[in-house]
Design an enzyme around this catalytic site. Structure first.
Site, PDB file in Angstrom:
ATOM      1  N   CYS A  62       6.712 -47.343   1.943  1.00  0.00           N
ATOM      2  CA  CYS A  62       6.621 -46.245   0.976  1.00  0.00           C
ATOM      3  C   CYS A  62       5.740 -45.107   1.469  1.00  0.00           C
ATOM      4  O   CYS A  62       5.137 -45.169   2.531  1.00  0.00           O
ATOM      5  CB  CYS A  62       6.099 -46.770  -0.357  1.00  0.00           C
ATOM      6  SG  CYS A  62       4.373 -47.285  -0.273  1.00  0.00           S
ATOM      7  N   ALA A  79       2.141 -45.873   2.219  1.00  0.00           N
ATOM      8  CA  ALA A  79       2.005 -46.563   3.509  1.00  0.00           C
ATOM      9  C   ALA A  79       2.014 -45.556   4.658  1.00  0.00           C
ATOM     10  O   ALA A  79       1.281 -45.705   5.639  1.00  0.00           O
ATOM     11  CB  ALA A  79       3.120 -47.588   3.689  1.00  0.00           C
TER      12      ALA A  79
END
Lengths: 462, 549
Positions: free
Chosen positions: B68, B71
Site C-alpha cells: 500500500c 508501505a
C-alpha cells in the site's frame, strides 16, 4: 556503539502517547493466523491491500511457509462509498479462482472506521448466490485500534464457532480443545497429548500441517492439516471445551457454553509442569479416561531434569516480552525452576495480566522483585534492564537488539520469530515443551558461562 | 566492454499465446478481460509500439503481490533515513510491520544519530478514532522530542487517520513552530492510489518541498559531485556503489535514500548530476531538481558488471573531463578481472538456464543484466507497482491517462529557484550532447530489452505465478517473501529480490560476483533433487520383496 544508543537508562519522560518498539501488533494478523488453522480456508482481509500484504509477510517470515490470503483492495472510492462492492466481488472471485471450502473474512481499521456491516454484506453475498452450495463464509470484527494480534486471534476463533458451530441435541462424545495463540508445533503437541489419553479431541484452530508443511514438489494452497469444518460444526455437540489460554480462547469457549450448552474449562496455555498437569487432569476428568503411564513417564522426565540442573537456573533473572497467555505460562515455568521473572512487558492491554502475574509470584523470591508493564513496550523493558541487568531475555526476534547492546543471552519465543527455526516444528507446550524450554535456557546460560570463564575455571563437566 | 552481451538466449519451448490462455482460463470474464491487457507478449526483438495496462486497481479477491501507499512512503522512501524520527500515526500494526523489515543497511558508526532500530507509533485506540487523534499525536511528538532531541520528525498517516480527518500537516506546523526543528507530515493513507507507487510519490514530494535545498553546506565536497536517486542500500548495495565511485574520484553528495541522512537531503541541490537507479520510485524528484536547481539527470544501472561499467562511463562522460574518463577506465580494468574469473568458473553451470522476475521498482529489469552475464534467459518478467513508462519507456508519459486513483496524488508545480537555480550545463552544450547520441532524462523501459516470445506481466498474482511455473518450469523464480515458499514448494528455488534472502550486496563489481555465486548455489543445490523420496521417484512398481514367502 550501541544499536539502541538513544535509549536512556533513566525514565525522564512519562510517556502517555508515544509507543516505542511495541510488544504487540494489530488484530487482523491474529485473525489471519487463526483462520489458517481451518482446513481448506482462505483468509480474507477486508480493507486496503497493504494490511493483507503486511500480515502475510509477517506470518510467512515467521513460519517460512506459504500463506495465502486475499484482500478487498480498497482504494479511495471504496473508503468513501463503503466496501460492500469490493467484498462481494472478492467473494465471487475467490470461490471461482481459488476454490476454498471456506472464506474467513476479518475487518481492518479502515473497514471498521467506515462502518461496513459484515453480517449484512455476507448475508447479501449468500442471497445473491455468490457463495456456492456447501461452501462457507465466516467473519469477525478486528479493528486494529482495539486489543492486539492476540485479541484478533480470539475474535476469529469466536467467528468460527458463531458462524459454524451447531448443536443437534445429541452429544458426539468429543472434547473441544481450543489452543491459544501458539505455534503449529504446539497445536500438534496439544493434540498428541489428548491422543495419548485416548480422548477424541476436536482441536481448533489447528495450524499444524498447514504452517509446517512438507516440501513435496507440489504447491498445496490448502495443505492437508487444519481443523475440519465438520469438526468445528460439531463443536456444539461436544461434551465439553478445554480452552488453553484465556486471552486467546475464553471468548469462544464461553460462547459454546452459553449458546450450545457445552461446559467449558478455561485454563492456561500448558507451558511448564503446573499448566500441563492441569490440561491432562481436565482431559481425564472430562472424559473419565485414566491418565496412562506414558504420561507419568514424560512428566517424570521433566521433574528429573529440573532436579539435575537446578543450580544453574536457581535465582537467574529473566526479562520477558510477549503475549499474555505465553508470558503467564513462562512465568509459571520460571517459578517452577526457581528463577526470577524480573521484568515483563506485554503490549496486549488488560489489567488481569498484571494481577495474574502477581498471584503466580506470591510467596516466591520474585514477589518484591518483578516489574510488570501492560500495556508496555520494549523501550520500557530496555530501560529497566539498563537500570538493573538480567541474565536472560525471552521474547520475539526484536529483542535481539537489546540482547546485543547489553550482551545478554536471548531465547527466541513468541511472535514473530524471524531469524531462527524450530518454533514451528518443536513444541514449547506440554512436558516435551517444558524439556525443550529448559534445554534452551541451560544452553544459553551455560554457553555464556563457557564464554566468560577464565582458562583456569573452564570446566568439561557441568 | 560495455557492449550489450550477445548470448544465444533460450527461446521458450511454449507458445506464449497458449500460455496466456492458460493463465486466463479460470477467471470470471470481467477479471479475464482486464488481466488480458496486463499480460503482454513480445512479438519482435527490440522495442514495440503497443500498450500494456499498468498502474490500475488490483481486482478485489485476487491474491496480489502489492502493498500500500503507507508501505511505499514510510517503508521504502523514508525508512532508510537514519536520523529522522519517523512516527507512524495510527493503530500499532503499520508501525510494527515496517519496523526493520526492509533491509536498509546504514553506516551509523561513530557517534551519530541512528533511529533505524526504533519503531515509533501513536498506537491509536478506539477513543482516538472516536474523538480524533491530533492531541495524542502532538503529545507523541513532544515526548519523542524530549527523549531523542532529533533534528527532524516525520509523521505518517495510516488509513483511519485520513477517514477521521486528523490534520497531520497542521499538527506538524504547530509542533515545528513550538520545538524549532523540522517536522513534516505525509498523507500516505494505505487506500490512496493502487500500490506502493503512490506512497513513493507522496514521500518524494514532501522531501522535495520541506527538506531539499534547506542547507547550503554539503556534507562532502569534491570535483565531481553526484546524487544517487532510487538506491535503497539493500544488503549494502549503496556501499559497493560508493566504493566504486570513490575509487573513480566521483563524490556521492546524497543518496535517495539508502544510507541517507537528513542533511544529505537538505543539501542535495549542491550536486552537479543526478543519477537515477530506480526509474519508478523517484524520477519526479530528478525532474523537479532539474527545473528548480538546474541539475540534469541520467538513468544509470549498477546491477551487473557491464551495466556498472556503462553507468560509470556515462557519468564520466557527462563531466567530460579527460582525467576522469581515463580514471574510470582504469577502475573498470582493475575491477573486471575478478568478475571475469568468477564468471569463468560459474557460467558453465548456469548457461542455458531460465529465470522469471516479478519484483517492484526497476529490479525486474536491472537483474536481467546479471542473468544475461550468467548466460541465463529471462522467460517472463513484470513489475509489482509500475506505470506504463516503466515498461514502454518515457516517451509514452504524455499519453498516459490520468485516472481518479492517480489524481489524488499531488503533482507539484515547480519553478526555477530565484537564488539557487544554476544550470550545470548550458542549453547549447546539452543540445550538442544530445545530438551526439547522449541521452538525458531517458529510460526506454523493460520491453525493448526482453527477448522475442517472452512475457511481460503487470501486477502478477499468486494464481498466475503458479500456472507460469507449471508451464515453463523455470530454473529460478525471482520475487518477494510472499511468493517465496509457495514457489519453493513446487521445487523451484526463489530468489528474493527485495530482501536478497539476506545476501548481497549485488550491485557493482563485487556485488555481481556475489550474485553469480548465489545463483549458482540456488540453481545447482542438491536439495531440489531430494524432493521425491526414492520410493516415489523410482516409480510405483516394487521390484523386490524381502518378506519370506
Amino acid at each position: 556503539m550501541a544499536l539502541l544508543r538513544h535509549t536512556p537508562a533513566e525514565i525522564t519522560v512519562d510517556r502517555k502517547a508515544l509507543t516505542i518498539n511495541p510488544a504487540k501488533t494489530c488484530q487482523p494478523v491474529g485473525a489471519m493466523y487463526a483462520a489458517l488453522g481451518i482446513h481448506g480456508c482462505l483468509p480474507h482481509s477486508h480493507g486496503s491491500q497493504g494490511c493483507c500484504a503486511y500480515h502475510r509477510s509477517a506470518l510467512i517470515r515467521h513460519t517460512k511457509e506459504p500463506v495465502s490470503a486475499a484482500t478487498s483492495s480498497f482504494t479511495e472510492g471504496s473508503s468513501v462509498f463503503g466496501g460492500q462492492a469490493n467484498l462481494l466481488t472478492a467473494i465471487q472471485n475467490i470461490f471461482s479462482v481459488y476454490e476454498p471450502e471456506v472464506i474467513a473474512v476479518h475487518t481492518t481499521c479502515l473497514s471498521e472506521t467506515i462502518g461496513d456491516d459484515m453480517t449484512q454484506i455476507v448475508e447479501k453475498a449468500r442471497s445473491e448466490g455468490k457463495v456456492p452450495p456447501g461452501k462457507h463464509v465466516i467473519y469477525c470484527n478486528t479493528p486494529s485500534y482495539v486489543g492486539s494480534h492476540v485479541t484478533g486471534y480470539s475474535n476469529m476463533v469466536v467467528g468460527m464457532v458463531k458462524n459454524l458451530a451447531e448443536s443437534t441435541g445429541t452429544k458426539n462424545g468429543k472434547v473441544n480443545v481450543i489452543p491459544g495463540f501458539c505455534e503449529p508445533s504446539d497445536m500438534a503437541e496439544i493434540k498428541r497429548l489428548a491422543l495419548e489419553l485416548g480422548v477424541a479431541a476436536n482441536v481448533f484452530p489447528d495450524t499444524s500441517g498447514v504452517l509446517n508443511a512438507p516440501l513435496t514438489g507440489k504447491y498445496e494452497m490448502y495443505p492437508a492439516g487444519g481443523a475440519k469444518i465438520a469438526d468445528i460444526k460439531g463443536s456444539g455437540d461436544a461434551i465439553g471445551t478445554i480452552a488453553l489460554g484465556s486471552w486467546g480462547t475464553a471468548a469462544a469457549a464461553k460462547y459454546l457454553d452459553s449458546e450450545h450448552k457445552v461446559p467449558c474449562e478455561i485454563m492456561g496455555l500448558p507451558i511448564g509442569l503446573e499448566d500441563t498437569d492441569a490440561y491432562i487432569y481436565a482431559l481425564s476428568k472430562m472424559t473419565g479416561k485414566a491418565v496412562p503411564a506414558s504420561i507419568d513417564f514424560e512428566r517424570g522426565q521433566v521433574v528429573d531434569v529440573i532436579s539435575d540442573y537446578n543450580q544453574y537456573l536457581y535465582g537467574k533473572r529473566v526479562a520477558l516480552a510477549g503475549d499474555p497467555d505465553q508470558l503467564i505460562g513462562l512465568t509459571k515455568l520460571l517459578i517452577e525452576l526457581d528463577m526470577i521473572p524480573a521484568y515483563l512487558v506485554s503490549g496486549t492491554p488488560g489489567n488481569k495480566f498484571e494481577r495474574t502475574i502477581r498471584e503466580i509470584i506470591k510467596g516466591t523470591p520474585a514477589e518484591n522483585v518483578t516489574k510488570v508493564k501492560c500495556p508496555g513496550d520494549m523501550f520500557m523493558l530496555h530501560q529497566w534492564i539498563k537500570q538493573e541487568p538480567v541474565d536472560l531475555l525471552i521474547g520475539n526476534t526484536y529483542l535481539k537488539y537489546i540482547a546485543r547492546d547489553e550482551d545478554i543471552p536471548h531465547i527466541r519465543h513468541g511472535f514473530p520469530i524471524l531469524d531462527r527455526m524450530g518454533h514451528t516444528l518443536f513444541p514449547t507446550v506440554g512436558y516435551k515443551g517444558a524439556l525443550r524450554m529448559i534445554e534452551k535456557m541451560l544452553d544459553a546460560l551455560l554457553t555464556r558461562r563457557d564464554r566468560d570463564a577464565s582458562e583456569t575455571e573452564f570446566e568439561l563437566v557441568y | 566492454m560495455d557492449a550489450p552481451i550477445k548470448e544465444p538466449l533460450v527461446t521458450p519451448g511454449i507458445d506464449p499465446e497458449e500460455a496466456k490462455k492458460e493463465l486466463l482460463a479460470k477467471y470470471p470474464p470481467k477479471v479475464g478481460r482486464k488481466r488480458s491487457q496486463q499480460i503482454y507478449i513480445k512479438e519482435t526483438d527490440g522495442g514495440e509500439d503497443r500498450e500494456i495496462l499498468a498502474n490500475v486497481r488490483t481486482v478485489p479477491g485476487i491474491i496480489t503481490m502489492r502493498g500500500c501507499t503507507y508501505a511505499g512512503c514510510k517503508g521504502v522512501i523514508l525508512g532508510p533515513t537514519r536520523d529522522i524520527v519517523n512516527i507512524t500515526h495510527g493503530p500499532i500494526g503499520c508501525g510494527f510491520y515496517s519496523w526493520l523489515t526492509r533491509r536498509n543497511q546504514t553506516d551509523a558508526s561513530g557517534d551519530v544519530e541512528n533511529f533505524i532500530p526504533y519503531s515509533f507509533s501513536t498506537d491509536m485506540q478506539d477513543e482516538d478514532i472516536i474523538f480524533g487523534g491530533e492531541k495524542k499525536l502532538k503529545k507523541a511528538i513532544q515526548e519523542a522530542y524530549d527523549i531523542f532531541k532529533p533534528k527532524a520528525i516525520a509523521i505518517f498517516s495510516t488509513c483511519p487517520v485520513g477517514l477521521i480527518g486528523d490534520d497531520v500537516h497542521a499538527v506538524a506546523r504547530e509542533m515545528k513552530a513550538k520545538l524549532g526543528i523540522n517536522i513534516f507530515g505525509f498523507s500516505c493513507e494505505g487506500y490512496k492510489g493502487v500500490s506502493q507507487s503512490a506512497g513513493h510519490h507522496i514521500a518524494n514530494n514532501k522531501i522535495f518541498t520541506e527538506v531539499v535545498g534547506t542547507s547550503d553546506t554539503p556534507v562532502r565536497s569534491g570535483k565531481y559531485m553526484i546524487n544517487m536517486l532510487g538506491e535503497y542500500n539493500i544488503g549494502g548495495d549503496a556501499f559497493e556503489i560508493e566504493r566504486i565511485l570513490e575509487k573513480c574520484g566521483i563524490t556521492l553528495n546524497a543518496t535517495f535514500s539508502g544510507n541517507s541522512t537528513y542533511n544529505d537531503f537538505a543539501s542535495a541541490q549542491m550536486a552537479s548530476l543526478n543519477a537515477v537507479m530506480c526509474h519508478r520510485s523517484i524520477t519526479y524528484v530528478a525532474d523537479m531538481m532539474e527545473t528548480k536547481y538546474g541539475i540534469p539527470w541520467v538513468k544509470v544501472n549498477f546491477i551487473g558488471a557491464h551495466a556498472t561499467a556503462k553507468s560509470l562511463r556515462r557519468i564520466a562522460n557527462y563531466f567530460g573531463d579527460a582525467a576522469l574518463i581515463a580514471r574510470v577506465e582504469e577502475v573498470i580494468a582493475e575491477e573486471m578481472p575478478a568478475v571475469e574469473s568468477a564468471l569463468a568458473e560459474i557460467k558453465p553451470r548456469t548457461t542455458g538456464k531460465t529465470a522469471m522476475l516479478f519484483v517492484g521498482g526497476s529490479r525486474a529489469h536491472h537483474y536481467q543484466e546479471l542473468f544475461r552475464e550468467l548466460g541465463m534467459t529471462t522467460l517472463a518478467a513484470g513489475y509489482e507497482f509500475a506505470h506504463r513508462d516503466d515498461y514502454e519507456g518515457r516517451h509514452v508519459i504524455p499519453t498516459i491517462k490520468v485516472d481518479a486513483d492517480s489524481r489524488n496524488i499531488e503533482e507539484l508545480d515547480v519553478e526555477p529557484d530565484p537564488q539557487m537555480y544554476k544550470p550545470r550545463m548550458s542549453e547549447g552544450d546539452m543540445k550538442a550532447r544530445e545530438e551526439a547520441g547522449w541521452k538525458f532524462r531517458e529510460y526506454e523501459g523493460l520491453i525493448p530489452d526482453m527477448a522475442k516470445k517472452t512475457m511481460i506481466i503487470d501486477d502478477l498474482n499468486q494464481f498466475e505465478s503458479e500456472k507460469l511455473i507449471e508451464l515453463y518450469k523455470p530454473d529460478i523464480f525471482c520475487a518477494g517473501i510472499k511468493e517465496k515458499f509457495a514457489v519453493q514448494k513446487m521445487g523451484v528455488p526463489l530468489k528474493q529480490l527485495h530482501s536478497y534472502d539476506y545476501g548481497g550486496p549485488y550491485a557493482g563489481f563485487k556485488g555481481a560476483v556475489n550474485y553469480y555465486k548465489d545463483i549458482d548455489r540456488m540453481v545447482n543445490s542438491k536439495v531440489w533433487s531430494k524432493v521425491k523420496a526414492p520410493w516415489h521417484a523410482d516409480g510405483p512398481e516394487l521390484t523386490a520383496c524381502y518378506v519370506a514367502g
